[in-house]
Design a protein around this motif. Structure first.
Motif, PDB file in Angstrom:
ATOM      1  N   CYS A   1       0.856  -1.184   0.000  1.00 31.81           N
ATOM      2  CA  CYS A   1       0.000   0.000   0.000  1.00 31.81           C
ATOM      3  C   CYS A   1       0.893   1.235   0.000  1.00 31.81           C
ATOM      4  O   CYS A   1       1.802   1.344   0.842  1.00 31.81           O
ATOM      5  N   LEU A   2       0.641   2.137  -0.925  1.00 34.81           N
ATOM      6  CA  LEU A   2       1.464   3.339  -1.065  1.00 34.81           C
ATOM      7  C   LEU A   2       0.665   4.561  -0.636  1.00 34.81           C
ATOM      8  O   LEU A   2      -0.408   4.848  -1.187  1.00 34.81           O
ATOM      9  N   PHE A   3       1.206   5.286   0.351  1.00 36.80           N
ATOM     10  CA  PHE A   3       0.596   6.530   0.830  1.00 36.80           C
ATOM     11  C   PHE A   3       1.542   7.667   0.469  1.00 36.80           C
ATOM     12  O   PHE A   3       2.321   8.132   1.315  1.00 36.80           O
ATOM     13  N   GLY A   4       1.532   8.121  -0.777  1.00 36.78           N
ATOM     14  CA  GLY A   4       2.535   9.085  -1.194  1.00 36.78           C
ATOM     15  C   GLY A   4       3.909   8.444  -1.167  1.00 36.78           C
ATOM     16  O   GLY A   4       4.178   7.466  -1.858  1.00 36.78           O
ATOM     17  N   THR A   5       4.793   8.960  -0.308  1.00 37.16           N
ATOM     18  CA  THR A   5       6.139   8.396  -0.172  1.00 37.16           C
ATOM     19  C   THR A   5       6.217   7.334   0.920  1.00 37.16           C
ATOM     20  O   THR A   5       7.261   6.709   1.090  1.00 37.16           O
TER      21      THR A   5
ATOM     22  N   THR B   1      -1.913   2.580   7.975  1.00 40.65           N
ATOM     23  CA  THR B   1      -1.147   3.788   7.637  1.00 40.65           C
ATOM     24  C   THR B   1       0.120   3.876   8.468  1.00 40.65           C
ATOM     25  O   THR B   1       0.093   3.674   9.685  1.00 40.65           O
ATOM     26  N   PRO B   2       1.269   4.173   7.841  1.00 43.71           N
ATOM     27  CA  PRO B   2       2.498   4.412   8.601  1.00 43.71           C
ATOM     28  C   PRO B   2       2.449   5.786   9.274  1.00 43.71           C
ATOM     29  O   PRO B   2       1.630   6.645   8.923  1.00 43.71           O
TER      30      PRO B   2
ATOM     31  N   LEU C   1      -4.035   6.941  -2.359  1.00 40.48           N
ATOM     32  CA  LEU C   1      -3.675   5.635  -1.827  1.00 40.48           C
ATOM     33  C   LEU C   1      -3.651   4.677  -3.019  1.00 40.48           C
ATOM     34  O   LEU C   1      -4.689   4.401  -3.617  1.00 40.48           O
ATOM     35  N   GLU C   2      -2.469   4.196  -3.366  1.00 38.08           N
ATOM     36  CA  GLU C   2      -2.319   3.292  -4.496  1.00 38.08           C
ATOM     37  C   GLU C   2      -1.828   1.931  -4.011  1.00 38.08           C
ATOM     38  O   GLU C   2      -1.240   1.819  -2.928  1.00 38.08           O
TER      39      GLU C   2
ATOM     40  N   PRO D   1       2.647   0.265  -9.560  1.00 40.68           N
ATOM     41  CA  PRO D   1       1.504   0.768  -8.804  1.00 40.68           C
ATOM     42  C   PRO D   1       0.287   1.041  -9.691  1.00 40.68           C
ATOM     43  O   PRO D   1       0.392   1.182 -10.908  1.00 40.68           O
ATOM     44  N   THR D   2      -0.861   1.102  -9.038  1.00 35.15           N
ATOM     45  CA  THR D   2      -2.058   1.613  -9.705  1.00 35.15           C
ATOM     46  C   THR D   2      -1.945   3.128  -9.844  1.00 35.15           C
ATOM     47  O   THR D   2      -1.129   3.774  -9.189  1.00 35.15           O
ATOM     48  N   LEU D   3      -2.786   3.687 -10.678  1.00 26.33           N
ATOM     49  CA  LEU D   3      -2.868   5.141 -10.842  1.00 26.33           C
ATOM     50  C   LEU D   3      -4.336   5.539 -10.817  1.00 26.33           C
ATOM     51  O   LEU D   3      -4.857   6.154 -11.752  1.00 26.33           O
TER      52      LEU D   3
END
Length: 375
Positions: free
Chosen positions: A272-276, A294-295, A307-308, A315-317
């Protein structure tokens, strides 16, 4: 010379099948190679192996142009290819009739059939049918992909994702310079839910074939260019919505992600990507749901950060925003006391409050342990 339109290998039968428009050649891959030729009762356009042993061939009945769609099959040990499927599946969609079974793809115990359509107007279109060759049942279902086309389309490729039960179909039109890729649900019923015009990405991308990397959650589409073969990469997963849409910058917020195509393979870990910021160990509930944590950290903003989801680094976009805010600071409580059995309203005074359906007040009911104060 006429080149094979399909070359399929059956590891179970140790045989390679070369499918031509009017003939089929089976090549034994054993110690003593041998060739067996079969006449086809149809004009072949595509073929697929079902359960690694039964060869299903799609096309249309004889003639100079496609008018009646048809399916044929070759079972292990049979000496001839038998006609199967013509007329057994209702094949009328919004006034159209099926003219050819253009592309095939195996899915579980069924075959997905990309079908060319034509109406008396004449208008053209395309559809996907699902048929069940195994056992006594030959029933199936059909969904319309496209209609109202002024020229006959070419269905060039189809692929199915076993993890999410989602299919992909590439459609080309003579007047276009790039394919249109349709995305459809296979179960519980056939239903188109996505469409991508490849002219946005590559002006000359006429898809010729698909190759699916299931564990890497990637679909590759190949297309010819002037002096080479090029490929486009599609991810097999997407993000539709998240809940909650707000998270604490201190981290630890559980975010439920709803989408499609989620699967966690050890060779291609999901993230899970939250920005950086990254959560490297989300919980995959099923193909449509996973839970991210969430970190700590993250920038505060009014619009939020997307959130990707990434698999194997891709990653998704989808740009579904998550707003990250620090928890409010409480400076005063009014009133400061109340009776434990009487409900009452409490006014909090402080800073950093936000108007969101996800904010909660927590009341600690456990009294502090008594302690002695020496004289």
């Amino acid at each position: 010379s006429v080149f094979p339109i399909e070359a399929l290998t059956s590891l179970t039968l140790h045989t390679m099948f070369l499918v031509y428009p009017s003939t089929l050649t089976a090549v034994s891959l054993g110690n003593s190679s041998s060739l067996t030729a079969y006449a086809l009762p149809l004009v072949a356009l595509s073929a697929v192996l079902l359960n690694h042993s039964i060869l299903i061939i799609g096309g249309y009945l004889g003639g100079t142009s496609p008018t009646t769609w048809a399916l044929a099959r070759l079972d292990p040990g049979e000496s001839q290819v038998s006609l199967w499927g013509t007329g057994r599946l209702p094949c009328t969609v919004s006034g159209y009739h099926c003219t050819a079974a253009a592309v095939l793809e195996a899915f579980e115990n069924s075959v997905l059939v990309g079908v060319n359509l034509e109406s008396p107007n004449p208008n053209y279109g395309a559809a996907v049918a699902r048929v069940f060759p195994l056992g006594s049942g030959v029933s199936g279902s059909m969904t319309l992909v496209s209609k109202g086309l002024l020229s006959a389309p070419t269905l060039s490729a189809m692929s199915a994702d076993p993890c999410s039960a989602v299919g992909f179909l590439s459609l080309n039109q003579p007047t276009d310079t790039a394919s249109t890729v349709y995305k459809f649900y296979i179960t519980p019923q056939l239903l188109v839910f996505g469409k991508l015009d490849l002219r946005v990405y590559a002006a000359l991308a006429l898809i010729h074939d698909f190759f699916m990397d299931v564990t890497g959650r990637t679909l590759w589409g190949s297309y010819p260019s002037e002096d080479s073969v090029e490929v486009l990469r599609f991810v097999l997963f997407d993000v539709r919505s998240i809940s909650p849409t707000w998270a604490d910058t201190r981290g630890g917020t559980k975010i439920t992600v709803t989408g499609n195509g989620f699967a966690n393979f050890s060779s291609s870990a999901i993230q899970c990507l939250f920005g950086t910021l990254v959560d490297s160990s989300p919980e995959v509930i099923n193909a449509t749901t996973l839970v991210c944590t969430t970190p700590a950290g993250g920038a505060q903003s009014c619009t939020g950060v997307p959130l990707e989801i990434a698999v194997g680094g891709e990653p998704t976009l989808n740009f579904v925003p998550l707003v990250q805010r620090a928890s409010a600071t409480i400076l005063a409580v009014q009133p400061r006391r109340g009776h434990h059995s009487t409900p009452q309203k409490i006014t909090l005074v402080g800073q950093g409050f936000s108007s969101t359906p996800y904010v909660r007040c927590k009341f600690y009911t456990a009294a502090p342990a008594p302690r002695w104060i020496p004289p």
